[in-house]
Structures are given as C-alpha cells and as structure tokens.
Enzyme design. Structure first.
Site, PDB file in Angstrom:
ATOM      1  N   LYS A   3     -48.087 -60.255 -22.628  1.00 52.57           N
ATOM      2  CA  LYS A   3     -47.758 -60.323 -24.062  1.00 52.57           C
ATOM      3  C   LYS A   3     -49.009 -59.857 -24.808  1.00 52.57           C
ATOM      4  O   LYS A   3     -49.956 -60.604 -24.983  1.00 52.57           O
ATOM      5  CB  LYS A   3     -47.416 -61.775 -24.431  1.00 52.57           C
ATOM      6  CG  LYS A   3     -46.471 -61.939 -25.618  1.00 52.57           C
ATOM      7  CD  LYS A   3     -46.965 -61.371 -26.925  1.00 52.57           C
ATOM      8  CE  LYS A   3     -47.989 -62.270 -27.593  1.00 52.57           C
ATOM      9  NZ  LYS A   3     -48.547 -61.629 -28.812  1.00 52.57           N
ATOM     10  N   GLU A  46     -60.438 -67.222 -21.861  1.00 56.35           N
ATOM     11  CA  GLU A  46     -61.671 -66.576 -22.336  1.00 56.35           C
ATOM     12  C   GLU A  46     -61.584 -66.600 -23.854  1.00 56.35           C
ATOM     13  O   GLU A  46     -60.750 -65.921 -24.437  1.00 56.35           O
ATOM     14  CB  GLU A  46     -61.772 -65.155 -21.769  1.00 56.35           C
ATOM     15  CG  GLU A  46     -63.178 -64.595 -21.814  1.00 56.35           C
ATOM     16  CD  GLU A  46     -63.459 -63.848 -23.091  1.00 56.35           C
ATOM     17  OE1 GLU A  46     -64.006 -64.491 -24.030  1.00 56.35           O
ATOM     18  OE2 GLU A  46     -63.127 -62.672 -23.179  1.00 56.35           O
ATOM     19  N   CYS A  76     -65.985 -60.760 -28.763  1.00 56.08           N
ATOM     20  CA  CYS A  76     -66.135 -62.222 -28.649  1.00 56.08           C
ATOM     21  C   CYS A  76     -67.555 -62.647 -28.279  1.00 56.08           C
ATOM     22  O   CYS A  76     -68.000 -63.708 -28.673  1.00 56.08           O
ATOM     23  CB  CYS A  76     -65.114 -62.788 -27.672  1.00 56.08           C
ATOM     24  SG  CYS A  76     -64.952 -61.812 -26.190  1.00 56.08           S
ATOM     25  N   GLU A 121     -67.074 -68.545 -35.953  1.00 60.07           N
ATOM     26  CA  GLU A 121     -66.955 -67.194 -35.437  1.00 60.07           C
ATOM     27  C   GLU A 121     -66.461 -66.301 -36.565  1.00 60.07           C
ATOM     28  O   GLU A 121     -65.395 -66.542 -37.138  1.00 60.07           O
ATOM     29  CB  GLU A 121     -65.960 -67.204 -34.273  1.00 60.07           C
ATOM     30  CG  GLU A 121     -66.091 -65.989 -33.429  1.00 60.07           C
ATOM     31  CD  GLU A 121     -65.156 -65.981 -32.229  1.00 60.07           C
ATOM     32  OE1 GLU A 121     -64.122 -66.668 -32.262  1.00 60.07           O
ATOM     33  OE2 GLU A 121     -65.469 -65.271 -31.269  1.00 60.07           O
TER      34      GLU A 121
HETATM   35  P1  ADP Z   1     -56.624 -64.071 -33.338  1.00 58.83           P
HETATM   36  O1  ADP Z   1     -56.621 -65.271 -34.215  1.00 58.83           O
HETATM   37  O2  ADP Z   1     -57.938 -63.437 -33.206  1.00 58.83           O
HETATM   38  O3  ADP Z   1     -55.527 -63.081 -33.610  1.00 58.83           O
HETATM   39  P2  ADP Z   1     -55.208 -65.424 -31.235  1.00 58.83           P
HETATM   40  O4  ADP Z   1     -55.840 -66.336 -30.274  1.00 58.83           O
HETATM   41  O5  ADP Z   1     -54.297 -66.008 -32.246  1.00 58.83           O
HETATM   42  O6  ADP Z   1     -56.390 -64.612 -31.871  1.00 58.83           O
HETATM   43  O7  ADP Z   1     -54.420 -64.269 -30.479  1.00 58.83           O
HETATM   44  C1  ADP Z   1     -54.646 -63.872 -29.162  1.00 58.83           C
HETATM   45  C2  ADP Z   1     -53.322 -63.723 -28.465  1.00 58.83           C
HETATM   46  O8  ADP Z   1     -52.688 -64.995 -28.428  1.00 58.83           O
HETATM   47  C3  ADP Z   1     -52.340 -62.784 -29.152  1.00 58.83           C
HETATM   48  O9  ADP Z   1     -51.611 -62.078 -28.164  1.00 58.83           O
HETATM   49  C4  ADP Z   1     -51.429 -63.744 -29.896  1.00 58.83           C
HETATM   50  O10 ADP Z   1     -50.154 -63.218 -30.164  1.00 58.83           O
HETATM   51  C5  ADP Z   1     -51.350 -64.887 -28.913  1.00 58.83           C
HETATM   52  N1  ADP Z   1     -50.947 -66.182 -29.489  1.00 58.83           N
HETATM   53  C6  ADP Z   1     -51.161 -66.650 -30.740  1.00 58.83           C
HETATM   54  N2  ADP Z   1     -50.646 -67.885 -30.872  1.00 58.83           N
HETATM   55  C7  ADP Z   1     -50.083 -68.224 -29.681  1.00 58.83           C
HETATM   56  C8  ADP Z   1     -49.415 -69.381 -29.168  1.00 58.83           C
HETATM   57  N3  ADP Z   1     -49.189 -70.453 -29.917  1.00 58.83           N
HETATM   58  N4  ADP Z   1     -49.008 -69.359 -27.881  1.00 58.83           N
HETATM   59  C9  ADP Z   1     -49.227 -68.300 -27.095  1.00 58.83           C
HETATM   60  N5  ADP Z   1     -49.843 -67.178 -27.521  1.00 58.83           N
HETATM   61  C10 ADP Z   1     -50.282 -67.130 -28.786  1.00 58.83           C
END
Ligand code: ADP
Length: 498
Positions: free
Chosen positions: A192, A268, A302, A401
């Site tokens: 995903k 990570e 990161c 961050e």
């Molecule tokens: P950022 O805030 O920098 O966009 P995220 O950690 O939200 O970083 O995003 C990293 C990945 O995690 C993306 O692929 C995002 O779609 C996914 N993501 C965000 N929220 C969830 C969740 N609740 N469960 C699983 N995946 C998620």
C-alpha cells in the site's frame, strides 16, 4: 546523457504519460471495487495529477487473497533458487531499462528534482532488488549439535503474506527495501503505497510480472491510509506489516496488529537526528555534509540531520559555511535538470513547515537564513533553505520532526552536555559527530542512541548496511543481509534415528 534533457523535454514526456493507475492483483490492473478514484495537486505546479484507483477494504481483501493463494500453492517459494534469482535480477534490469519513465513518475508524485530521481532513486531501487536477488541461492540452513542419535535441522521459512505500507518521500527506494528481502525470502507481498505517491509502485508491479514473477506474489493497492492502509494492518491473513512512516501511524499499526491476529510489525519511523560538531572538527567537511543532509530532498528525509549541536566557539563559523553552501543550491522547478532543491509534497505539509518556522522565531531562535515560501509563481509548494542558530533543545523546532529544509543549530560547551542533548529526544534514527580525535568520536558513537552514527560524514549509505532506529524511531532494520531475517522464521525439524 538523460540528465541533460531540458525541462521542456521532461514536461512534454510527463504530458504524454499514461501511467497505470488501477489496483493490481492476480497479475493485472483493475478498477477499485467501489469504482472510486482520487487525485491530488502536483507538488511542483499545483495542477491536478493522475486519477488513481481509491483502493479500500474490499480491494485489500482481494489482494491479500491473491497473495495468500500464491503463497499457499508455493508457485514462488518452491521454485528452483537459481530460477528465482534470475527472475528478480531481470526485474532489477527492467527497472534500469525504464529509468526515465520511473524517474518521471517519481518526480511527478513527490516533486523531487528529476536529476535526483534519475541518479539516486531509480538506481537505488534497481540495486536493492539486485542485491536481494543475489542472496537467493546463497542461503544455507543449519544442523544443530543434538548428539549421535538425532538430527535437528534448523530451517528458515518465509512468513506468508507481507503487508508493506510505505511513505511518499523516497517511494521507489523504500518500496524496494521491503520488496527485495520479503520476496527473495519467498513471501508474497501486498504493498500500500502512500496516497501521495502510488505511481512508481504500480509500474514496479507491472515490471515484476514482465520479469516472470508469478501472479499474486506482488500486489499493489493504492489508496488512503485510513482506508486501504488500516484494512491491511487489520487483516487476519497478513503475517507481518513492514512499515515506514510517521511515529503516530506506526503506533496505530502496532495496535491494529495486536488487536487482529498478532501479526508481526517492523517499523521505520521518524527522527530528530543530531550531528555534533566538536571544536576540533573539520568545519568544511561538516558544513558540506550538513547542508546536503538537511536540504537534499527538501529535508523530507527521516534521518536528515535536523539538530546540529555545535561547540559554542565554532557555531557561527559553521553556520556561515552551511549557509554559503545552501546559497549555491539551485531551487527551482524539479523538471529542470539543473534543479537541486524541488518542492514539498503538498500544500498542507508546506503550511506545517512554515508554521514550525514561525514557532522557531517566536520561541527565540536566531533565524540566520531563509524562512519563507518561494517560487509561488510556479504554483507549487516550495520553502527555501532555512537555518536557525542559538536554539535550545526545548524549543519546538528542536523537538518536533519538521520534514522540511529547516536546520536547527544548538550551541554547547562540554562533550557530556552534547551527548545528553543528542539523546534528549524520543527518536534514535541517525546521528553524526565531526572531530579530529577518534577517541572522542568513538565515545560519542558508543553513547548516542541511534541506528547509524556517522563519523566525519553524514548520510553515507549503502545497501550492505542495516538502516533503522532505536527508541520511537522504530525497530526492525531495512537493507543488508540482516533485513531478510525479519521476513522469515525458524522451523526445527527433529529426526530420531531408529
Ligand atoms: P505522513 O504523515 O508523513 O504522510 P504517515 O505515517 O501517515 O506519514 O504515512 C505513511 C504511510 O502510512 C502511508 O502509506 C499512509 O497511507 C499510511 N497510513 C496512514 N495512516 C494509516 C493507518 N491508520 N493504518 C495504516 N496505514 C496508514
């Protein structure tokens, strides 16, 4: 050389692109089950990007079922190791053969300079797939010393369906960090990608099938974190989630894993990485490493060196040198091959970065360079290189961050004070120390809690070294031979001689 193509060339190529935008499972693209699509403004000009399938729960179910079937019938893991290696090497070659298209997809999604996407992102993606391909026929299992009447074979087996959830800052590189070891180990994967950057992953899937990877071994479901990502993290048939992203989302994934089937997680996460410049450090080398470390990829890295701890007597000279280098970096439209700093990922993120710069000012740090949105006429989301000095570690810009081109410099007086400040963070991803004295350097490398400590350099990286963090930067390492271990587990087969 492709890097000498003009901006017009790349813009025309982008205008002509018809990328794959569907959900990919069972070896082919299709619409999302709901029929829904989504698109977002491009980082560099604010215009609407490609409409991509909005995968959600039903699409995750279908992709996981496809991956599970491929794992259960052993169409991949039971293949001759030499054949598996050949297929993965072919995949790496196809990535190389399609460098220009993949680089363009990456720049279109992320807003990073096309020159970097060509020279770094696509290249590193291919090299990573190749590195893990080459391990496939070089792994041996063990025989335990159980005595003369028994033979205990200690084998390593793949886990099953791996859910990979990846971020938008280095999509192709980080996707390959998960795909390479997971697939080389014999697992199936459902990836995903971040909603901001799905295009490279979808093309990678197509190339995998072209290389001969059996259908169902690698599947991609584009969509939002709260929909597709959450469904993957909660899925009962997923054996493990390999995640790179924010610490907040990492915690949500760990909770989802615990509440569903106790799937494994490898995380990570974020960082607030310190670089300590001691009074005997080489200031030119430090300034160079720091400027590239923090401004490369617009600071959307990161482990970028966001906190510089400078010996008080060298702080001003160091800051002047970093600013001088930053002043030479060309920030412009990322499709211009001369551009070195491009756009931030999206408008919301740009406002977050500008808001944190505002906090730096209001909390009393000394703004030495930048601080503003620039290139507004391009229609995208650009923030100029920004440097704060005379900061303290309790300021918001030293704790949160920022994920933008913003450097925070904190002066210190004694080595033990620098170590304490370096460790005074919830994170532990990267760290650096600049000094001519190797005894001092190694004391720092011993005492700073970080997954990587660089001495007299920063962000030197290679697929052969593990990458990841301590503390709330997560656990489980990407890269290196060791990364394969997390996608496998031991099985003991104990035979009694009758
Ligand atoms: P950022 O805030 O920098 O966009 P995220 O950690 O939200 O970083 O995003 C990293 C990945 O995690 C993306 O692929 C995002 O779609 C996914 N993501 C965000 N929220 C969830 C969740 N609740 N469960 C699983 N995946 C998620």
């Amino acid at each position: 050389m492709t890097t000498t193509y003009s901006r017009d060339h790349w813009q025309t190529a982008l205008d002509r692109l018809t990328p794959k935008t569907g959900v990919f499972f069972d070896g082919r693209f299709r619409d999302a089950a709901s029929g829904a699509t989504f698109s977002r403004p491009r980082p560099f000009d604010g215009r609407d990007g490609f409409a991509v399938a909005r995968g959600a729960g039903a699409d995750i179910d279908a992709a996981v079922a496809s991956a599970k079937k491929a794992f259960d019938d052993k169409r991949w893991r039971a293949k001759d190791p030499a054949e598996k290696k050949r297929i993965m090497l072919r995949w790496a070659d196809l990535v190389r053969e399609n460098t220009e298209e993949l680089a363009l997809l990456e720049t279109a999604d992320v807003g990073k300079p096309i020159s970097d996407a060509l020279a770094v992102d696509v290249k590193s993606c291919a090299n990573t797939l190749q590195f893990y391909a080459e391990t496939i026929d070089k792994h041996y299992d063990e025989v335990a010393p159980t005595g003369p009447n028994d033979r205990a074979i200690v084998k390593r087996e793949p886990l099953g369906v791996i859910g990979a959830i990846t971020p938008w800052n280095y999509p192709l590189i980080i996707d390959a960090w998960k795909l390479g070891p997971a697939i080389a180990a014999g697992n199936s994967v459902v990836l995903k990608p971040a909603e901001q950057s799905p295009l490279g992953a979808l093309r990678l899937a197509e190339l995998a099938v072209e290389a001969g990877l059996p259908e169902g071994v690698f599947n991609v479901v584009p969509g939002f974190g709260a929909e597709a990502g959450k469904a993957l993290a909660e899925h009962p048939d997923v054996a493990m989630i390999a995640f790179t992203g924010s610490t907040v989302t990492g915690k949500a994934i760990m909770a989802a894993a615990a509440q569903s089937n106790l799937k494994r997680v490898a995380l990570e996460l974020g960082g607030k990485s310190p670089v300590v410049v001691l009074d005997d450090g080489d200031l030119d080398a430090a300034a160079n490493a720091i400027a590239w470390g923090i401004f490369y990829n617009s600071g959307e890295t990161c482990h970028s060196p966001t906190r510089i701890l400078a010996a008080r007597k060298v702080q001003d000279e160091l800051v002047a040198k970093v600013a001088a280098i930053a002043g030479t970096l060309k920030q412009d439209h990322p499709l211009d091959p001369a551009t070195q700093i491009g756009a931030l990922i999206e408008e919301k993120h740009m406002h977050k970065v500008l808001g944190l710069i505002g906090k730096g000012r209001s909390e009393g740090a000394s703004l030495r360079m930048g601080g503003k949105r620039v290139l507004q006429d391009l229609g995208g989301f650009y923030v100029e290189p920004t440097i704060f000095a005379d900061a303290s570690n309790d300021m918001t810009i030293a704790r949160e961050e920022i994920f933008g081109p913003v450097l925070t410099v904190i002066p210190f007086d004694r080595d033990d004070e620098a170590i304490a400040i370096a460790n005074d963070t919830i994170y532990g991803l990267g760290a650096g120390v600049f000094t001519a004295d190797m005894t001092r350097a190694h004391r720092f490398s011993e005492d700073i809690q970080a997954g990587t400590v660089w001495i007299n350099g920063y962000d030197l990286s290679n697929i052969s070294t593990p990458f990841g963090g301590f503390k709330q930067s997560g656990f489980g390492r990407d890269r290196s031979i060791h990364a394969i271990d997390k996608y496998m587990d031991f099985k003991t087969v104990w035979q009694r001689f009758l």
